[in-house]
Scaffold this active site. Sequence first.
Site, short mmCIF file in Angstrom:
data_model
loop_
_atom_site.label_atom_id
_atom_site.label_comp_id
_atom_site.label_asym_id
_atom_site.label_seq_id
_atom_site.Cartn_x
_atom_site.Cartn_y
_atom_site.Cartn_z
N THR B 17 39.28 23.76 37.55
CA THR B 17 40.52 23.18 37.03
C THR B 17 41.77 23.85 37.61
OG1 THR B 17 40.40 24.65 35.12
CG2 THR B 17 39.47 22.45 34.84
N GLY B 18 41.59 24.94 38.37
CA GLY B 18 42.73 25.59 39.04
C GLY B 18 43.07 24.85 40.33
N LYS B 43 37.99 24.84 28.53
CA LYS B 43 38.21 23.47 29.00
C LYS B 43 36.92 22.66 29.05
CE LYS B 43 42.57 24.34 31.24
NZ LYS B 43 43.39 24.35 32.45
N ILE B 96 34.86 33.24 46.99
CA ILE B 96 35.96 33.10 47.95
C ILE B 96 37.07 34.11 47.66
CG2 ILE B 96 37.65 31.48 48.93
CD1 ILE B 96 34.68 30.66 49.31
N THR B 97 37.25 34.44 46.39
CA THR B 97 38.35 35.30 45.92
C THR B 97 38.52 36.58 46.74
OG1 THR B 97 37.78 34.53 43.71
CG2 THR B 97 39.24 36.44 43.85
N GLU B 98 39.77 36.94 47.06
CA GLU B 98 40.02 38.21 47.73
C GLU B 98 40.74 39.18 46.81
OE1 GLU B 98 42.73 38.50 51.10
OE2 GLU B 98 43.63 36.59 50.58
N TYR B 159 36.32 29.59 62.93
CA TYR B 159 36.72 28.22 63.26
C TYR B 159 36.98 28.12 64.76
CZ TYR B 159 38.07 28.65 58.29
OH TYR B 159 38.12 28.94 56.96
N GLU B 209 33.86 42.65 63.43
CA GLU B 209 35.19 43.21 63.62
C GLU B 209 35.14 44.70 63.27
OE1 GLU B 209 37.19 40.57 60.89
OE2 GLU B 209 37.16 42.03 59.26
N HIS B 247 42.08 42.36 56.78
CA HIS B 247 40.95 42.45 55.85
C HIS B 247 40.86 43.87 55.31
CE1 HIS B 247 38.70 38.96 58.00
NE2 HIS B 247 39.35 38.52 56.94
#
Lengths: 381, 289
Positions: B17-18, B43, B96-98, B159, B209, B247
């Site tokens: 819902t965000g 919710k 996914i959150t950072e 990508y 990396e 990062h």
Amino acid sequence: MDLYEYQGKELFRRVGIPVSDGFLATTPEEARKAAEDLGGPVVVKAQVLTGGRGKAGGVKLATDPADAEAKAKDILGLDINGHVVQKIWIEKASDIEREYYLSVTFDRGAKKPLFMFTTQGGVEIEQVAEESPDALVRLHIDPLEGFQPWVARRLVYGGAVEDPSEQKQIAAIVEQLYRAFVEFDAMLCEINPLVVTPEGEVKALDAKFTVDDSALARHPDIAEWRDTSAADPIETFAREKGVTYVKLDGDVGVLANGAGLGMSTVDVVAHVGGRPANFCDLGGGGSAEGVVDALEVITRDPQVKSIFFNIFGGITRGDEVARGILAALEQLDMSDYPIVVRLDGTNAEEGRKILADAGQANIHPEETMLDGARRAVELAK
Amino acid sequence: MAIIVDNDTRLVVAGLTGSEGRFHGLRNRAYGTNLVAGVTPGKGGQDVEGVPVFDTVADAVSKAGANTSLIFVPARFAVDAIYEAVDAGIHTVICITEHIAAHDMLRAYTYFRGKDVTMIGPNCPGVLSPGKANAGIIPAEIFSEGSVGLVSRSGTLTYQIGHELTQLELGNSTIVGIGGDPVVGSSFIDVIAKFEADPQTELIVLVGEIGGDEEEKAAAYVAEHVTKPVLAYIAGFSAPPGKTMGHAGAIISGSSGTAAGKKEALEARGIEVGTTPTEVAQMVAARLK
């Protein structure tokens, strides 16, 4: 975020690790006052976020307040590995019988906290690890089990500490250090040296402390300790603007979206014979305002001669970036900078069209990352 | 086949819902991913474009049959969301959150590591198996279905390499962004082991990396356990020591974690390392044609 010695010692004090009394000073007069208040001989210590300050003359013993003032004069303004001393820590001098080493670090590789202890302290721990690895006790902690008394016993007995009073004091410090490590979200807590005085008292003579940047939100008091005066002014400005920026020493300004593509773009500029001026990550959002902010940061560096935008749109949209570039040309004085733009991914075509329609002479579109890098390097000459 | 997400994926989005969760959750559904539920405490009973929202992950599992959790909630709630998914019986968790605190993630990692859970992230772009399912923020239109397994610590760089592959008419089995934090749920080794076992994958590309030693460990693992060809790219050759390059995990500490050191470790194990993303794609094409 790396802390100064005096800040690390403040956190040590909060968990009960013994440290010497002291005061922070920024002028010789304050140093004299601190020495008067402390009484007796004091140590004047440069507060810099780099190692090797002892060898560089940044730590000196002073016999009385007048001497402390003189020593402070010598140390303030000293350049230690490019860090200019602006603050000094004045603390009561300690007599030292023996020097040990104790640390707990966030071991990324093992994915566990790692304790290290040796009775051969006072030198670089890497040197101990190399020259007498048997003298260094290493012990990983299960983060769910946390500290248990056996951890301290393994370190103390493993390091062959023989005196019972020392054993007891060090065991307590091990527990307190682990508490500091967890409570303050540290990536590193190091005491080097951990000293034993002739009276048999064990205490932390130095403190090296690094706090996880991602956890600073729950430590607002520590977050406020960040010292912007010692940092690179452009990096500080970038932080204020919310731009992820690291200064390098070349002349091609680099701007990409995402950390990995940003690093790769810097590498490719170097690979084609150029000298990148910076790393700059526009972030996932990539709004037009974000582009303007980033360009403002990059052009603060007087060495920058050309700018290379390398955008691969995912969440970031090419049209938004293009609008940002045009807005920056209006708001900032950018006419001296050739700007090479390579757009790919989400809405790249729209972005390219927006830039072409604007007809700005200093915007140079390129198709690929490699060609863009080559062009930007050429234009910096 | 493919790995981690596929046609059997039944996705629940924590934070549907965000704004982020909604945008990407619906994009994932539009791609063809079977999005079965959302979770937002308080919710439950609502829906987002027809996707039912529940108060708890347990409800999403029992009532909608969710088997994969995609987490979009803010950092201070994200670790809770990871534990909740694992404890509700979800075996695939993608976060996914950072900016999750490293100590929190370390404890969570230690907790779920002993269970039969595949966790990807945090601070990652997610997982895409072209033609089957997309869970996360990877722009699927850049990639096509094929035989190259791609595993990376970075989003946009992935990508870029995927785009270069597509230009050479090469596709992917699965693209996995393992994340740019110091502690992530799956290492290169975890993902490479899955690619090795996946019949669709013919070749593996590792995109690393600076920072940590996961690339070095992966090199040793590949030499001993992997029969498929592996190629690599490393970002950060020009990075100065002691600076965090975007990062949280991309930092050279002392002399460890350098790009040159990683390249050397990979090459010592017979893994070719491309100098630019373009060159990596060309190397892949040369191997597969």
